[in-house]
Design an enzyme around this catalytic site. Structure first.
Site, PDB file in Angstrom:
ATOM      1  CD  GLU A 277      -3.318  -0.859   1.818  1.00 37.02           C
ATOM      2  OE1 GLU A 277      -3.318   0.183   2.763  1.00 37.02           O
ATOM      3  OE2 GLU A 277      -4.098  -1.639   2.051  1.00 37.02           O
ATOM      4  CG  HIS A 420      -9.195   7.752   2.051  1.00 36.36           C
ATOM      5  ND1 HIS A 420      -9.218   7.576   0.687  1.00 36.36           N
ATOM      6  CD2 HIS A 420      -8.631   6.519   2.565  1.00 36.36           C
ATOM      7  CE1 HIS A 420      -8.554   6.602   0.315  1.00 36.36           C
ATOM      8  NE2 HIS A 420      -8.257   5.768   1.471  1.00 36.36           N
ATOM      9  NE  ARG A 466      -4.579   6.730   3.734  1.00 36.69           N
ATOM     10  CZ  ARG A 466      -5.291   5.767   4.636  1.00 36.69           C
ATOM     11  NH1 ARG A 466      -5.666   6.369   5.779  1.00 36.69           N
ATOM     12  NH2 ARG A 466      -5.703   4.475   4.214  1.00 36.69           N
ATOM     13  CG  HIS A 533     -10.074   7.715   6.283  1.00 35.23           C
ATOM     14  ND1 HIS A 533     -11.225   6.970   5.842  1.00 35.23           N
ATOM     15  CD2 HIS A 533      -9.242   6.985   6.444  1.00 35.23           C
ATOM     16  CE1 HIS A 533     -10.718   5.788   5.976  1.00 35.23           C
ATOM     17  NE2 HIS A 533      -9.341   5.840   6.115  1.00 35.23           N
ATOM     18  CD  GLU A 568     -10.882   6.780  13.945  1.00 35.04           C
ATOM     19  OE1 GLU A 568     -11.101   7.920  13.398  1.00 35.04           O
ATOM     20  OE2 GLU A 568     -11.561   5.879  13.363  1.00 35.04           O
ATOM     21  NE  ARG A 579      -5.483   5.730   9.891  1.00 32.36           N
ATOM     22  CZ  ARG A 579      -5.930   4.644   9.060  1.00 32.36           C
ATOM     23  NH1 ARG A 579      -4.746   3.738   8.952  1.00 32.36           N
ATOM     24  NH2 ARG A 579      -6.678   4.967   8.235  1.00 32.36           N
ATOM     25  CB  SER A 584      -6.906   2.380  11.546  1.00 32.01           C
ATOM     26  OG  SER A 584      -7.438   1.573  10.244  1.00 32.01           O
ATOM     27  CG  LEU A 585      -8.394  -2.760  10.557  1.00 27.17           C
ATOM     28  CD1 LEU A 585      -8.505  -3.538   9.352  1.00 27.17           C
ATOM     29  CD2 LEU A 585      -9.992  -2.669  11.180  1.00 27.17           C
TER      30      LEU A 585
END
Length: 597
Positions: A277, A420, A466, A533, A568, A579, A584-585
């Site tokens: 990513e 985002h 981002r 986001h 979060e 981020r 995040s997960l």
């Protein structure tokens, strides 16, 4: 409030000191001296407490656990941990605490426990690439040591640093292998209210220790909570094995699946699929098509709801935290803070207000605040409306009165809201997230004339951090007036194979094709706009998830006793100003599990 406990407030201090004395050890060993904790709180809330086994073995006979759980909660309903939020952070906290014998009540504002932001995460979750090694080691046919792997905790920490906007060098530039990140590893002072450092160039505040904790503990937490035996995981023990995408390796070596067996056992060529990513130095993301959050959320909420010590309560909107205002004289951690002992809860269906008390404390895990923006990728309903931040601020206000010092407040870095770069922009329709992975797989940002514009803003183009890509899309979309008001920012992946795209991104395909005027992202460019986001800031915590801040008496940093935050909702300083994709997960899993322990 006082009716329940005013005769017993002398026990709070003893209880708190016991927790403090065992707290750091428990985060290292994953165990707590249950006998001490039990002994000091026998008459807590005036309830006789049943003993719980603190064994970490989750396969103890379920019948016993169920019986114990039922009888204990009947006799001592306050003998529990209260978790606000049923997303990945809340469930990781609940499963971990329950593994140590602590009953947990998970409150969620939606009618269904799966109604949470975690469910909608498309991209994936960071694992680790144990297959990719330095070219030199490959050429020489050497045995690969950890330091020759391309994907190391150091490389992930550096990727997080680059994305965060913190431009100074790392404090630790040497390799540190996977481990439990303890106080002996810390580089920053943990007693400062807002742990970390400020970049002299960008002004971004970032906590490198939080990134090291994520990188060093992340892979083992994934194995512990989400993966099954096939991938050296322990998910079967609590009924949570997430069906991540798998791939077949072209040539199977002796131990390509890295199961530490060093032998070919027939499964060597069937491994977790690792994708790349934006802004990652290596392919290290495990995923389930383009709906990883859904796959993880369904598995982890099912596992939690089936655990005999965990109960879920839906349609529950928490309106206030309850504190014991006589909660001990002065505590050993420098603050004379009152102890959080529960929450006031409004039942959405009946409009009844009730008090939920919890001996073991309250965990704020109800996500961020992106849902308050006009353009947001967060789902509708009671999601991402800043409830954890609101509850924390109300508590601080009540306890500190006019002594409120915002520098060391209970919340921090709220200005770091991540947008985002690519949400679907269709007038009069809710914004829909178009995952980062699309650009990872080659999607190009174009203006109305078809010109690729991303490289105008950064040499890495579509794969830049981002915030830079979001700014690029925003700037181009502002030029729409030059085109007679027509939208001017599009995502184009039409050069990739149509069938492959639909298999790789089924959620996007389903959403676009189900519209009244169907769209086909494999054949046409898709209009995009940045959307709020992710909240990088939040309720200020230390690396164990304990909420910190200026104490009510204005005498420096202290802990809000018995109050935790994770995911979060929390601000650990992990993300700095922006981020990194797919953190995040993993943050919810790592920090939620730490709070549980």
């Amino acid at each position: 409030r006082h009716h329940h406990h005013h005769h017993h407030h002398h026990n709070f201090k003893t209880f708190h000191n016991t927790i403090n004395n065992t707290h750091h050890d428990s985060s290292i060993t994953g165990r707590r001296d249950g006998n001490n904790t039990r002994r000091t709180t026998t008459s807590f809330f005036g309830q006789t407490r049943r003993a719980f086994s603190t064994t970490t073995n989750t396969t103890t006979t379920n019948n016993n656990t169920t019986t114990r759980s039922t009888s204990t909660n009947a006799n001592a309903p306050h003998e529990r941990l209260l978790v606000l939020g049923s997303g990945v952070a809340g469930c990781a906290t609940a499963l971990t605490a329950a593994r140590h014998g602590i009953p947990v009540t998970v409150l969620h504002a939606g009618s269904y426990k799966e109604d949470c932001n975690s469910y909608w995460a498309q991209g994936g979750v960071i694992y680790r690439n144990y297959r990719l090694m330095e070219e030199e080691a490959k050429k020489n046919g050497e045995d690969v040591s950890e330091s020759q792997l391309v994907d190391t905790p150091l490389s992930l920490v550096n990727d997080i640093r680059i994305a965060s906007g913190y431009t100074s060098p790392l404090q630790r530039t040497t390799h540190l292998e996977e481990c439990t990140y303890t106080s002996s590893h810390l580089q920053n002072n943990p007693s400062t209210p807002k742990m970390g450092r400020t970049c002299p160039t960008s002004g971004v505040h970032w906590n490198e220790d939080a990134a090291w904790k994520l990188a060093c503990e992340g892979p083992s937490r994934i194995r512990q909570l989400l993966l099954g035996r096939k991938d050296e995981g322990f998910g079967e023990s609590h009924g949570c094995v997430v069906p991540f995408d798998r791939t077949t390796l072209p040539v199977a070596g002796e131990d390509d699946d890295n199961d530490a067996m060093n032998e070919k056992d027939g499964s060597e060529d069937d491994v977790l699929s690792l994708c790349l990513e934006a802004s990652h130095a290596a392919p290290r993301i495990i995923h389930h098509a383009d709906c990883t959050g859904k796959a993880i959320t369904i598995s982890i909420t099912k596992a939690a709801s089936e655990h005999p010590l965990i109960e879920f309560v839906g349609d529950a909107v928490v309106t206030d935290l309850i504190v014991d205002e006589n909660g001990g004289e002065s505590s050993i951690d420098g603050g004379d803070n009152d102890m959080v002992i529960g929450a006031q809860v409004l039942n959405k269906k009946t409009n009844q207000l009730s008090s939920y008390y919890a001996v073991h404390g309250v965990v704020l895990a109800s996500g961020g605040l992106g849902g308050i923006y006009q353009h947001s990728t967060n789902p509708l309903g009671f999601n991402a409306l800043g409830s954890s931040v609101g509850l924390a601020l109300r508590l601080q206000d009540r306890l500190s009165g006019s002594n409120n010092n915002n520098d060391n407040g209970i919340v921090s870095d709220l200005e770091y809201v991540q947008f985002h770069p690519t949400s679907l922009f269709l007038p009069n329709e809710a914004r829909f997230l178009l995952t980062e992975a699309l650009r990872g797989e080659g999607a190009i940002l174009r203006d109305l004339d078809g010109r690729a514009f991303a490289k105008d803003y950064h040499p890495n183009g579509e794969l830049a951090p981002r915030d830079i890509v979001a700014r690029a899309v925003f700037m181009e979309s502002q030029k729409s007036t030059d085109h007679g008001g027509r939208h001017n920012a599009y995502l184009d992946i039409t050069h990739r194979d149509s069938k492959w795209l639909k298999d790789r991104f089924p959620t996007i395909q389903a959403h676009l094709s189900s519209r009244d005027a169907p769209m086909d992202f494999t054949k046409e460019r898709i209009p995009v706009i940045p959307a709020a986001h992710y909240t990088c800031g939040g309720v200020t915590t230390d690396l164990n998830g304990c909420v910190v801040g200026e104490s009510g008496r204005g005498d420096g940093a202290g802990w809000y006793r018995n109050l935790y935050a994770a995911g979060e909702a929390a601000r650990t300083g992990l993300h700095g100003g922006n981020r990194l994709a797919s953190t995040s997960l993993l943050e919810g899993l790592v920090y939620g599990a730490s709070v549980g322990e």
